[in-house]
Design a protein around this motif. Structure first.
Motif, short mmCIF file in Angstrom:
data_model
loop_
_atom_site.label_atom_id
_atom_site.label_comp_id
_atom_site.label_asym_id
_atom_site.label_seq_id
_atom_site.Cartn_x
_atom_site.Cartn_y
_atom_site.Cartn_z
N UNK A 19 8.90 9.99 -0.50
CA UNK A 19 8.79 10.78 -1.74
C UNK A 19 7.34 10.94 -2.28
N UNK A 20 6.77 12.00 -2.63
CA UNK A 20 5.53 12.21 -3.26
C UNK A 20 5.68 11.47 -4.51
N UNK A 21 4.75 10.63 -4.96
CA UNK A 21 4.75 10.03 -6.53
C UNK A 21 3.86 10.45 -7.00
N UNK A 22 2.58 10.67 -6.80
CA UNK A 22 1.61 11.21 -7.70
C UNK A 22 0.16 11.75 -6.84
N UNK A 23 -0.33 12.70 -7.27
CA UNK A 23 -1.64 13.21 -6.68
C UNK A 23 -2.84 12.86 -7.28
N UNK A 24 -3.99 12.74 -6.96
CA UNK A 24 -5.24 12.66 -7.71
C UNK A 24 -6.21 13.72 -7.19
N UNK A 41 0.72 -1.13 0.02
CA UNK A 41 0.09 -0.11 -0.02
C UNK A 41 0.87 1.27 0.14
N UNK A 42 0.39 2.22 -0.44
CA UNK A 42 1.13 3.51 -0.60
C UNK A 42 0.36 4.29 0.41
N UNK A 43 1.25 4.96 1.13
CA UNK A 43 0.72 5.98 2.07
C UNK A 43 0.21 7.15 1.45
N UNK A 44 -1.25 7.68 1.92
CA UNK A 44 -1.65 8.78 1.12
C UNK A 44 -2.00 10.01 2.28
N UNK A 45 -1.79 11.22 1.85
CA UNK A 45 -1.83 12.37 2.63
C UNK A 45 -2.31 13.36 1.62
N UNK A 46 -3.53 13.84 1.88
CA UNK A 46 -4.15 14.89 0.94
C UNK A 46 -4.34 14.47 -0.51
N UNK A 47 -4.66 13.12 -0.69
CA UNK A 47 -4.75 12.59 -1.87
C UNK A 47 -3.37 12.49 -2.71
#
Length: 117
Positions: free
Chosen positions: A85-90, A70-76
């Motif tokens: 590292x942030x990978x992508x935002x939805x 699972x990827x960690x999610x914060x504010x989408x």
């Protein structure tokens, strides 16, 4: 400098290796790909207008093992659990469904399907 390979289908990227991703049909912003954080990304989405889009970007074809991490999610924002590292935002409400495979620059692989309920 290695050649960057791209397979873009029914999507528009702001920059060659990422940035804002839009639907080619309606222009809706679907999300954002952080182009400095990955070795490989394959992002497919179903826009709210019904069009299926894809953005696959890499320097060399990967050999994915497709782990169930699972990827960690914060504010989408989908974030690597290993190096943060942030990978992508939805964009909230930007698409009805999406699927992705990504290899972070730290080497950790992620593969996930998201279905909006």
């Amino acid at each position: 400098m290695p050649k960057i390979l791209r397979h873009i289908y029914n999507a528009v990227l702001f920059r060659r290796t990422g940035g804002i991703i839009r639907c080619r049909r309606c222009g809706n912003i679907v999300g954002y790909i952080y182009d400095y954080s990955y070795k490989y990304i394959n992002f497919m989405f179903v826009c709210n207008c019904g069009l299926v889009g894809k953005a696959e970007i890499y320097k060399e074809p990967p050999q994915l093992e497709y782990p169930e991490r699972p990827l960690y999610q914060k504010d989408n924002i989908h974030i690597c659990q290993n190096c943060e590292r942030p990978l992508f935002w939805i964009k909230p409400g930007g698409c009805s469904n999406y699927v992705f495979s990504v290899i972070c620059k730290c080497g950790i692989e992620y593969d996930k399907k998201y279905i909006k309920e």
